[in-house]
Write a protein that holds these residues in place. Sequence first.
Motif, PDB file in Angstrom:
ATOM      1  N   GLU A  99       2.618  12.727  -2.816  1.00 21.87           N
ATOM      2  CA  GLU A  99       2.648  12.196  -1.459  1.00 21.87           C
ATOM      3  C   GLU A  99       3.163  13.285  -0.531  1.00 21.87           C
ATOM      4  O   GLU A  99       3.758  14.260  -0.981  1.00 21.87           O
ATOM      5  CB  GLU A  99       3.526  10.947  -1.377  1.00 21.87           C
ATOM      6  CG  GLU A  99       5.007  11.196  -1.604  1.00 21.87           C
ATOM      7  CD  GLU A  99       5.849   9.932  -1.498  1.00 21.87           C
ATOM      8  OE1 GLU A  99       5.311   8.855  -1.198  1.00 21.87           O
ATOM      9  OE2 GLU A  99       7.053  10.037  -1.712  1.00 21.87           O
ATOM     10  N   ALA A 125       1.517   5.569   0.104  1.00 20.67           N
ATOM     11  CA  ALA A 125       1.041   6.856   0.605  1.00 20.67           C
ATOM     12  C   ALA A 125       0.746   7.744  -0.584  1.00 20.67           C
ATOM     13  O   ALA A 125       1.301   7.565  -1.670  1.00 20.67           O
ATOM     14  CB  ALA A 125       2.110   7.497   1.488  1.00 20.67           C
ATOM     15  N   VAL A 180      10.734   6.547   7.362  1.00 20.18           N
ATOM     16  CA  VAL A 180      10.512   7.479   6.260  1.00 20.18           C
ATOM     17  C   VAL A 180      10.201   8.896   6.774  1.00 20.18           C
ATOM     18  O   VAL A 180      10.496   9.874   6.120  1.00 20.18           O
ATOM     19  CB  VAL A 180       9.421   6.972   5.288  1.00 20.18           C
ATOM     20  CG1 VAL A 180       8.047   7.024   5.910  1.00 20.18           C
ATOM     21  CG2 VAL A 180       9.487   7.720   3.975  1.00 20.18           C
ATOM     22  N   HIS A 181       9.586   8.984   7.947  1.00 25.63           N
ATOM     23  CA  HIS A 181       9.277  10.273   8.591  1.00 25.63           C
ATOM     24  C   HIS A 181       8.533  11.235   7.670  1.00 25.63           C
ATOM     25  O   HIS A 181       9.030  12.291   7.297  1.00 25.63           O
ATOM     26  CB  HIS A 181      10.548  10.925   9.150  1.00 25.63           C
ATOM     27  CG  HIS A 181      11.305  10.044  10.078  1.00 25.63           C
ATOM     28  ND1 HIS A 181      10.801   9.600  11.283  1.00 25.63           N
ATOM     29  CD2 HIS A 181      12.544   9.479   9.954  1.00 25.63           C
ATOM     30  CE1 HIS A 181      11.687   8.808  11.880  1.00 25.63           C
ATOM     31  NE2 HIS A 181      12.746   8.717  11.091  1.00 25.63           N
ATOM     32  N   ARG A 182       7.303  10.853   7.306  1.00 23.07           N
ATOM     33  CA  ARG A 182       6.460  11.696   6.445  1.00 23.07           C
ATOM     34  C   ARG A 182       5.939  12.907   7.220  1.00 23.07           C
ATOM     35  O   ARG A 182       5.699  12.822   8.427  1.00 23.07           O
ATOM     36  CB  ARG A 182       5.276  10.892   5.925  1.00 23.07           C
ATOM     37  CG  ARG A 182       5.687   9.757   5.013  1.00 23.07           C
ATOM     38  CD  ARG A 182       4.498   9.222   4.233  1.00 23.07           C
ATOM     39  NE  ARG A 182       4.799   7.949   3.625  1.00 23.07           N
ATOM     40  CZ  ARG A 182       5.524   7.770   2.544  1.00 23.07           C
ATOM     41  NH1 ARG A 182       6.031   8.812   1.935  1.00 23.07           N
ATOM     42  NH2 ARG A 182       5.748   6.563   2.061  1.00 23.07           N
ATOM     43  N   PRO A 217      13.568  10.948   5.240  1.00 25.67           N
ATOM     44  CA  PRO A 217      13.875   9.551   5.558  1.00 25.67           C
ATOM     45  C   PRO A 217      15.268   9.350   6.160  1.00 25.67           C
ATOM     46  O   PRO A 217      16.155  10.177   5.994  1.00 25.67           O
ATOM     47  CB  PRO A 217      13.773   8.850   4.202  1.00 25.67           C
ATOM     48  CG  PRO A 217      14.054   9.919   3.210  1.00 25.67           C
ATOM     49  CD  PRO A 217      13.545  11.201   3.813  1.00 25.67           C
ATOM     50  N   PHE A 229      13.587   0.508   2.792  1.00 24.70           N
ATOM     51  CA  PHE A 229      12.456   1.355   3.163  1.00 24.70           C
ATOM     52  C   PHE A 229      11.724   0.754   4.354  1.00 24.70           C
ATOM     53  O   PHE A 229      11.551  -0.459   4.449  1.00 24.70           O
ATOM     54  CB  PHE A 229      11.473   1.474   1.990  1.00 24.70           C
ATOM     55  CG  PHE A 229      10.233   2.243   2.354  1.00 24.70           C
ATOM     56  CD1 PHE A 229      10.182   3.612   2.164  1.00 24.70           C
ATOM     57  CD2 PHE A 229       9.142   1.599   2.919  1.00 24.70           C
ATOM     58  CE1 PHE A 229       9.048   4.329   2.514  1.00 24.70           C
ATOM     59  CE2 PHE A 229       8.012   2.306   3.269  1.00 24.70           C
ATOM     60  CZ  PHE A 229       7.962   3.670   3.078  1.00 24.70           C
ATOM     61  N   SER A 230      11.271   1.632   5.233  1.00 25.27           N
ATOM     62  CA  SER A 230      10.433   1.229   6.353  1.00 25.27           C
ATOM     63  C   SER A 230       9.497   2.376   6.689  1.00 25.27           C
ATOM     64  O   SER A 230       9.937   3.543   6.714  1.00 25.27           O
ATOM     65  CB  SER A 230      11.296   0.903   7.573  1.00 25.27           C
ATOM     66  OG  SER A 230      10.507   0.855   8.745  1.00 25.27           O
ATOM     67  N   PRO A 231       8.228   2.105   6.979  1.00 22.08           N
ATOM     68  CA  PRO A 231       7.321   3.174   7.394  1.00 22.08           C
ATOM     69  C   PRO A 231       7.812   3.883   8.667  1.00 22.08           C
ATOM     70  O   PRO A 231       7.520   5.059   8.869  1.00 22.08           O
ATOM     71  CB  PRO A 231       6.004   2.437   7.676  1.00 22.08           C
ATOM     72  CG  PRO A 231       6.090   1.175   6.904  1.00 22.08           C
ATOM     73  CD  PRO A 231       7.555   0.818   6.865  1.00 22.08           C
ATOM     74  N   ASP A 232       8.607   3.186   9.475  1.00 16.50           N
ATOM     75  CA  ASP A 232       9.126   3.768  10.713  1.00 16.50           C
ATOM     76  C   ASP A 232      10.303   4.709  10.486  1.00 16.50           C
ATOM     77  O   ASP A 232      10.636   5.497  11.368  1.00 16.50           O
ATOM     78  CB  ASP A 232       9.550   2.667  11.684  1.00 16.50           C
ATOM     79  CG  ASP A 232       8.384   1.818  12.137  1.00 16.50           C
ATOM     80  OD1 ASP A 232       7.233   2.315  12.193  1.00 16.50           O
ATOM     81  OD2 ASP A 232       8.598   0.624  12.435  1.00 16.50           O
ATOM     82  N   GLN A 259       8.836  14.100   3.107  1.00 18.56           N
ATOM     83  CA  GLN A 259       9.429  13.141   4.039  1.00 18.56           C
ATOM     84  C   GLN A 259      10.885  13.504   4.292  1.00 18.56           C
ATOM     85  O   GLN A 259      11.524  14.170   3.483  1.00 18.56           O
ATOM     86  CB  GLN A 259       9.328  11.721   3.482  1.00 18.56           C
ATOM     87  CG  GLN A 259      10.034  11.551   2.138  1.00 18.56           C
ATOM     88  CD  GLN A 259       9.698  10.241   1.452  1.00 18.56           C
ATOM     89  OE1 GLN A 259       8.599   9.730   1.570  1.00 18.56           O
ATOM     90  NE2 GLN A 259      10.653   9.704   0.727  1.00 18.56           N
ATOM     91  N   GLU A 283       0.842  -1.198   0.000  1.00 16.59           N
ATOM     92  CA  GLU A 283       0.000   0.000   0.000  1.00 16.59           C
ATOM     93  C   GLU A 283       0.875   1.245   0.000  1.00 16.59           C
ATOM     94  O   GLU A 283       1.866   1.319   0.725  1.00 16.59           O
ATOM     95  CB  GLU A 283      -0.912  -0.003   1.226  1.00 16.59           C
ATOM     96  CG  GLU A 283      -1.898   1.134   1.243  1.00 16.59           C
ATOM     97  CD  GLU A 283      -2.853   1.056   2.420  1.00 16.59           C
ATOM     98  OE1 GLU A 283      -3.345   2.108   2.830  1.00 16.59           O
ATOM     99  OE2 GLU A 283      -3.107  -0.061   2.916  1.00 16.59           O
TER     100      GLU A 283
END
Length: 119
Positions: free
Chosen positions: A48, A14, A115-117, A53, A110-113, A51, A12
Amino acid sequence: MPRLIQASARIEAAGEPPKVIDEFIGRVNSGTEALSIAKMISPQGWSEPGQTPEFDEYTVVLRGALHVESREATQIVSAGQAIITSAGEWVRYSTPDGETEYLAVCLPAFSPDTVHRDE
């Protein structure tokens, strides 16, 4: 023995409208934390949040054009070109001009933790 990756994993994404992310190598599909390799297809009008990251990202545009915004400027990366963004650097990606296909390599993966969006 070399490890064959049979298929990518759909992840999924962003941003809006939704883009397609097919991860071949990375935390989700192969359990690889050292780096990730994914193919993206972003529709026209996709963007998006910005970020900052914790990973370097190496992007190769295969088709279309990717807009890469930094604090200093917005660069348009066309098919056959590549761009490198560094860990700790604020960046925002978009495809306002048309559908764009590109490869993204993140080091480490890559990690959602990490990336710091932007909120």
